[in-house]
Design a protein around this motif. Structure first.
Motif, PDB file in Angstrom:
ATOM      1  N   LYS A  70       0.828  -1.213   0.000  1.00 50.69           N
ATOM      2  CA  LYS A  70       0.000   0.000   0.000  1.00 50.69           C
ATOM      3  C   LYS A  70       0.860   1.260   0.000  1.00 50.69           C
ATOM      4  O   LYS A  70       0.364   2.360   0.192  1.00 50.69           O
ATOM      5  CB  LYS A  70      -0.937   0.008   1.207  1.00 50.69           C
ATOM      6  CG  LYS A  70      -2.012  -1.051   1.123  1.00 50.69           C
ATOM      7  CD  LYS A  70      -2.855  -1.068   2.377  1.00 50.69           C
ATOM      8  CE  LYS A  70      -3.892  -2.169   2.313  1.00 50.69           C
ATOM      9  NZ  LYS A  70      -4.631  -2.311   3.571  1.00 50.69           N
ATOM     10  N   LYS A  71       2.180   1.072  -0.210  1.00 48.95           N
ATOM     11  CA  LYS A  71       3.162   2.170  -0.255  1.00 48.95           C
ATOM     12  C   LYS A  71       3.214   2.947   1.050  1.00 48.95           C
ATOM     13  O   LYS A  71       3.365   4.161   1.077  1.00 48.95           O
ATOM     14  CB  LYS A  71       2.895   3.108  -1.444  1.00 48.95           C
ATOM     15  CG  LYS A  71       2.991   2.422  -2.791  1.00 48.95           C
ATOM     16  CD  LYS A  71       4.356   1.849  -3.007  1.00 48.95           C
ATOM     17  CE  LYS A  71       4.473   1.144  -4.344  1.00 48.95           C
ATOM     18  NZ  LYS A  71       5.649   0.298  -4.434  1.00 48.95           N
ATOM     19  N   LYS A  72       3.083   2.209   2.159  1.00 49.08           N
ATOM     20  CA  LYS A  72       3.248   2.783   3.488  1.00 49.08           C
ATOM     21  C   LYS A  72       4.511   2.176   4.089  1.00 49.08           C
ATOM     22  O   LYS A  72       5.018   1.170   3.610  1.00 49.08           O
ATOM     23  CB  LYS A  72       2.035   2.464   4.362  1.00 49.08           C
ATOM     24  CG  LYS A  72       0.749   3.081   3.831  1.00 49.08           C
ATOM     25  CD  LYS A  72      -0.429   2.706   4.679  1.00 49.08           C
ATOM     26  CE  LYS A  72      -1.708   3.300   4.092  1.00 49.08           C
ATOM     27  NZ  LYS A  72      -2.886   2.908   4.869  1.00 49.08           N
ATOM     28  N   ASN A  73       5.015   2.798   5.136  1.00 54.77           N
ATOM     29  CA  ASN A  73       6.197   2.285   5.824  1.00 54.77           C
ATOM     30  C   ASN A  73       5.771   1.437   7.017  1.00 54.77           C
ATOM     31  O   ASN A  73       4.745   1.705   7.639  1.00 54.77           O
ATOM     32  CB  ASN A  73       7.083   3.425   6.305  1.00 54.77           C
ATOM     33  CG  ASN A  73       7.633   4.248   5.170  1.00 54.77           C
ATOM     34  OD1 ASN A  73       7.766   3.784   4.050  1.00 54.77           O
ATOM     35  ND2 ASN A  73       7.954   5.496   5.450  1.00 54.77           N
ATOM     36  N   ALA A  74       6.593   0.430   7.330  1.00 52.52           N
ATOM     37  CA  ALA A  74       6.345  -0.425   8.498  1.00 52.52           C
ATOM     38  C   ALA A  74       7.468  -0.203   9.509  1.00 52.52           C
ATOM     39  O   ALA A  74       8.629  -0.455   9.202  1.00 52.52           O
ATOM     40  CB  ALA A  74       6.286  -1.887   8.078  1.00 52.52           C
ATOM     41  N   LYS A  75       7.114   0.291  10.679  1.00 52.65           N
ATOM     42  CA  LYS A  75       8.098   0.495  11.741  1.00 52.65           C
ATOM     43  C   LYS A  75       7.957  -0.666  12.720  1.00 52.65           C
ATOM     44  O   LYS A  75       6.903  -0.854  13.331  1.00 52.65           O
ATOM     45  CB  LYS A  75       7.881   1.837  12.450  1.00 52.65           C
ATOM     46  CG  LYS A  75       8.992   2.191  13.410  1.00 52.65           C
ATOM     47  CD  LYS A  75       8.880   3.642  13.852  1.00 52.65           C
ATOM     48  CE  LYS A  75      10.090   4.037  14.680  1.00 52.65           C
ATOM     49  NZ  LYS A  75      10.041   5.467  15.022  1.00 52.65           N
ATOM     50  N   LEU A  76       9.026  -1.450  12.820  1.00 56.34           N
ATOM     51  CA  LEU A  76       9.003  -2.687  13.584  1.00 56.34           C
ATOM     52  C   LEU A  76       9.682  -2.512  14.935  1.00 56.34           C
ATOM     53  O   LEU A  76      10.744  -1.889  15.026  1.00 56.34           O
ATOM     54  CB  LEU A  76       9.712  -3.791  12.793  1.00 56.34           C
ATOM     55  CG  LEU A  76       9.313  -3.931  11.314  1.00 56.34           C
ATOM     56  CD1 LEU A  76      10.177  -4.980  10.639  1.00 56.34           C
ATOM     57  CD2 LEU A  76       7.842  -4.267  11.186  1.00 56.34           C
ATOM     58  N   PHE A  77       9.082  -3.092  15.975  1.00 55.74           N
ATOM     59  CA  PHE A  77       9.617  -3.018  17.328  1.00 55.74           C
ATOM     60  C   PHE A  77       9.737  -4.426  17.901  1.00 55.74           C
ATOM     61  O   PHE A  77       8.770  -5.188  17.886  1.00 55.74           O
ATOM     62  CB  PHE A  77       8.694  -2.216  18.253  1.00 55.74           C
ATOM     63  CG  PHE A  77       8.571  -0.766  17.901  1.00 55.74           C
ATOM     64  CD1 PHE A  77       9.366   0.182  18.525  1.00 55.74           C
ATOM     65  CD2 PHE A  77       7.641  -0.344  16.967  1.00 55.74           C
ATOM     66  CE1 PHE A  77       9.246   1.526  18.212  1.00 55.74           C
ATOM     67  CE2 PHE A  77       7.516   0.997  16.650  1.00 55.74           C
ATOM     68  CZ  PHE A  77       8.316   1.937  17.268  1.00 55.74           C
ATOM     69  N   ALA A  78      10.911  -4.764  18.405  1.00 54.73           N
ATOM     70  CA  ALA A  78      11.131  -6.009  19.137  1.00 54.73           C
ATOM     71  C   ALA A  78      11.676  -5.610  20.498  1.00 54.73           C
ATOM     72  O   ALA A  78      12.833  -5.193  20.619  1.00 54.73           O
ATOM     73  CB  ALA A  78      12.119  -6.908  18.389  1.00 54.73           C
ATOM     74  N   SER A  79      10.835  -5.715  21.524  1.00 50.48           N
ATOM     75  CA  SER A  79      11.258  -5.236  22.847  1.00 50.48           C
ATOM     76  C   SER A  79      12.197  -6.234  23.506  1.00 50.48           C
ATOM     77  O   SER A  79      12.096  -7.446  23.310  1.00 50.48           O
ATOM     78  CB  SER A  79      10.046  -4.969  23.743  1.00 50.48           C
ATOM     79  OG  SER A  79       9.475  -6.187  24.146  1.00 50.48           O
TER      80      SER A  79
END
Length: 131
Positions: A70-79
């Motif tokens: 969808k041409k969006k960015n994915a910000k990934l978090f691994a705590s």
């Protein structure tokens, strides 16, 4: 001399504010600013789920793929707390996810940096720009 001054003033009076023949006027076109790309955050990523649970991995990967397509960015978090307090596990899982989606996002290089922010490893997968 007075006649010359009068003739100049007569010419300058009626032509003020009007374009003269042979003089080009500049038009400036300002390009539109591109809209900022929306970023969707995905939290709670764990090594255990990604490497040990095929259903959880598929669910996560499907979600990321939908975001990038969808041409969006994915910000990934691994705590750290969800990954045995291990910075290495957090970085490993995010780098592994990046490798899964390398073809759909902006290239971060062979071994991208994964900073730790607020006790979580963070990586943003940026959607490739439209061509």
């Amino acid at each position: 001399l007075e006649n010359k001054k009068r003739s100049k003033s007569k010419l300058s009076g009626p032509t003020q504010g009007k374009a003269e023949v042979g003089v080009k006027q500049k038009t400036t076109i300002t390009p539109e600013k591109p809209k900022p790309i929306e970023t969707i955050c995905i939290r709670g990523i764990t090594c255990t789920d990604f490497f040990g649970d095929d259903a959880a991995k598929l669910l996560l990967c499907t979600r990321i793929m939908d975001i990038l397509q969808k041409k969006k960015n994915a910000k990934l978090f691994a705590s750290l707390s969800d990954n045995n307090g291990s910075k290495e596990e957090c970085c490993l899982v995010l780098r592994s996810i990046y490798l899964e989606f390398r073809g759909l996002c902006v290239d971060l290089g062979f071994f991208p940096d994964v900073p730790i922010e607020n006790n979580a490893a963070v990586m943003t997968l940026e959607a490739r720009p439209q061509r």
